[in-house]
Design an enzyme around this catalytic site. Structure first.
Site, PDB file in Angstrom:
ATOM      1  N   HIS A  87     -18.126 -10.462  12.496  1.00  8.50           N
ATOM      2  CA  HIS A  87     -16.997 -10.593  12.962  1.00  8.50           C
ATOM      3  C   HIS A  87     -16.954 -10.771  14.681  1.00  8.50           C
ATOM      4  CE1 HIS A  87     -12.193 -10.019  13.521  1.00  8.50           C
ATOM      5  NE2 HIS A  87     -12.693 -10.350  14.917  1.00  8.50           N
ATOM      6  N   HIS A 130     -12.186  -5.300  10.691  1.00 11.56           N
ATOM      7  CA  HIS A 130     -12.163  -4.282  12.030  1.00 11.56           C
ATOM      8  C   HIS A 130     -11.122  -3.098  11.487  1.00 11.56           C
ATOM      9  CE1 HIS A 130      -8.858  -6.922  12.778  1.00 11.56           C
ATOM     10  NE2 HIS A 130      -9.591  -7.667  13.666  1.00 11.56           N
ATOM     11  N   LYS A 172      -9.506 -17.407   8.046  1.00  8.50           N
ATOM     12  CA  LYS A 172      -9.045 -16.192   8.994  1.00  8.50           C
ATOM     13  C   LYS A 172      -7.652 -16.174   8.677  1.00  8.50           C
ATOM     14  CE  LYS A 172      -8.731 -12.447  11.430  1.00  8.50           C
ATOM     15  NZ  LYS A 172      -9.895 -11.935  12.504  1.00  8.50           N
TER      16      LYS A 172
HETATM   17  O1  DOR Z   1      -9.173  -6.786  20.560  1.00 13.25           O
HETATM   18  C1  DOR Z   1      -9.061  -7.975  19.940  1.00 13.25           C
HETATM   19  N1  DOR Z   1      -9.374  -8.880  20.513  1.00 13.25           N
HETATM   20  N2  DOR Z   1      -8.807  -8.079  18.685  1.00 13.25           N
HETATM   21  C2  DOR Z   1      -8.546  -9.276  18.140  1.00 13.25           C
HETATM   22  O2  DOR Z   1      -7.827  -9.163  16.988  1.00 13.25           O
HETATM   23  C3  DOR Z   1      -8.615 -10.498  18.914  1.00 13.25           C
HETATM   24  C4  DOR Z   1      -9.525 -10.214  19.919  1.00 13.25           C
HETATM   25  C5  DOR Z   1      -9.423 -11.453  20.832  1.00 13.25           C
HETATM   26  O3  DOR Z   1      -9.554 -12.401  20.593  1.00 13.25           O
HETATM   27  O4  DOR Z   1      -9.505 -11.053  22.213  1.00 13.25           O
HETATM   28 ZN    ZN Z   2     -11.527 -10.049  16.487  1.00 21.69          ZN
END
Ligand code: DOR
Ligand code: ZN
Length: 345
Positions: free
Chosen positions: A13, A174, A99
C-alpha cells in the site's frame, strides 16, 4: 543479532503521487522494495485501465537509473466503473487490485463509493475472476466518532458485504484497531490485512500530546495504545493474513502545517529500519521476512522476490533526513521518536 538477510520486501500500500512529487519520492521506495501496490487516488483518480497503464508508464519513467521496481497498479472504484474494463485490466496483467474508498473518507476520495449496491456488478465480477478488493475501512457518517470509524465499518459495511459475496478476496488496508485484527483473525477465508509502519510505532498521543503534531496525522488516525499493541502482536505473529502496507503518503509541508492539514505520513525512507527496530523489540526478528516479503505475495498470488536485502545493526544511531526536497516542495520524513540502529546495507 547484528545482521539479518531476508528476501527483498514489497510494499502492499503506497502513495507515489504524480509529476514532480512522484519523481521526488520514488527512489525512497525503489531503493529497498521490489514491488508496491500503488494507490490510485490521484487528482483526477486512476479509474480505467487506460488511466492505470498511463500512470504505470509515468512511474517507470520516474525511476532512477539502475533501480528495478515493479509498480502493481490499482483502479479507483467509482459508481461508474465498468466490470468489463476491470476484467480486461486483470486479464492483461496490468491490474493487481481495485481500491474502495468510501466517498469522503480521506484524501482525494470525493469520487469514491456512496452506495455499495451501485458497485455490486463490479464486485461480483471481481469475485468471479479472483481480483482482490483493497478497502479503506472507515465509515464517513458524521455521527460516528473518528476513533470508531473502523470498527463501525467492519460491522455495518465490510461484514455484510463479505456475507453477500463470500468469494470476494478483500484486503483490509492499514488496519488500526484490535477490532480489525480480531475480525481478520476470526475469518475463515478471503480476508487479509495490511499494517503500516507508523501504526506499529505511534498511538494517538503522538498527534495530540504537548501540542498538535500534524506529521503524525494520517487516516485512519492512530488509535489508543491497546490498539497499537494488538497491531504489533498481529504483525509479529507470522500469521500469513498480515503483511506490510506502509501507506507512505507524501504531502508538502505547507499542506500539513496549516489550519486544516492533510492526512498522510511519509515513512518510505526509514520504513525498513523502523520495522527491524519494532520486530527486535518484540523478540520477533525471525518473523520480519514473513511480514515484509512473504505473506503479501502469497496473498496476491505472486512469487516472493528472489533477490535479498541485508539489515545491519550499527553501533551508533542511523541518521535519516528530517525532510526530503522534492520538485514539488519539502516533505517531512516520519520521526519514530527513538534512535534507530538498523540500517539497510
Ligand atoms: O493518511 C492518509 N493519507 N490516508 C489515506 O487514506 C490517504 C493518504 C493520502 O493519499 O494522503
Ligand atoms: Zn493510503
Amino acid at each position: 543479532m547484528q545482521s539479518l538477510t531476508i528476501r527483498r520486501p514489497d510494499d502492499w500500500h503506497l502513495h507515489l503521487r504524480d509529476g514532480a512529487m512522484l519523481r521526488g519520492v520514488i527512489a525512497d521506495t525503489s531503493r529497498h522494495f521490489a514491488r508496491a501496490i500503488v494507490m490510485p487516488n490521484l487528482v483526477p483518480p486512476v479509474v480505467t485501465t487506460v488511466d492505470a497503464r498511463d500512470y504505470r508508464n509515468r512511474i517507470l519513467d520516474a525511476l532512477p537509473e539502475g533501480h528495478s521496481f515493479e509498480p502493481l497498479m490499482t483502479l479507483y472504484l467509482t459508481e461508474e466503473t465498468n466490470p468489463d474494463d476491470v476484467e480486461e485490466g486483470k486479464r492483461s496483467g496490468l491490474i493487481t487490485a481495485v481500491k474502495l474508498y468510501p466517498a469522503g473518507a480521506t484524501t482525494n476520495s470525493a469520487s469514491g463509493v456512496r452506495n455499495l449496491d451501485k458497485v455490486m456488478p463490479v464486485l461480483e465480477r471481481m469475485a468471479k475472476i479472483g481480483l482482490p478488493l483493497c478497502v479503506h475501512g472507515e465509515v464517513t457518517t458524521p455521527e460516528v466518532d473518528i476513533f470508531d470509524r473502523e470498527a463501525v465499518f467492519i460491522e455495518t459495511v465490510l461484514d455484510p458485504l463479505r456475507r453477500r459475496l463470500p468469494e470476494l478476496k478483500v484486503t483490509m488496508e492499514h488496519v488500526t484497531t484490535s477490532d480489525g485484527v480480531d475480525y481478520i483473525r476470526s475469518s475463515a477465508a478471503n480476508l487479509a490485512g495490511s499494517i503500516t509502519t507508523h501504526h506499529l510505532i505511534i498511538n494517538r498521543n503522538a498527534i495530540l500530546v504537548g501540542g498538535i503534531r500534524p506529521h503524525y496525522y494520517c487516516l485512519p488516525v492512530a488509535k489508543r495504545e491497546s490498539h497499537r499493541l494488538a497491531l504489533r502482536a498481529a504483525a509479529t505473529s507470522g500469521d500469513p493474513r498480515f503483511f506490510l502496507g506502509t501507506d507512505s503518503a507524501p504531502h508538502v509541508d505547507p499542506a500539513k502545517e496549516c489550519a486544516c492539514g492533510c492526512a498522510g505520513i511519509y515513512c518510505a525512507p526509514n520504513t525498513m529500519s523502523c520495522l527491524a527496530h519494532v520486530f527486535e523489540q518484540e523478540g520477533a526478528l525471525d518473523k520480519l521476512e514473513a511480514f515484509v516479503s512473504l505473506n503479501g505475495p502469497a496473498w496476491y498470488g505472486l512469487p516472493p522476490n528472489e533477490t535479498r536485502i541485508t539489515l545491519v545493526k550499527r553501533a551508533a544511531p542511523v541518521q535519516f533526513p528530517k525532510k526530503i526536497e522534492t520538485g514539488a516542495g519539502s516533505v517531512t520524513v516520519f520521526d519514530p521518536m527513538f534512535p534507530i540502529y538498523w540500517d539497510v546495507e
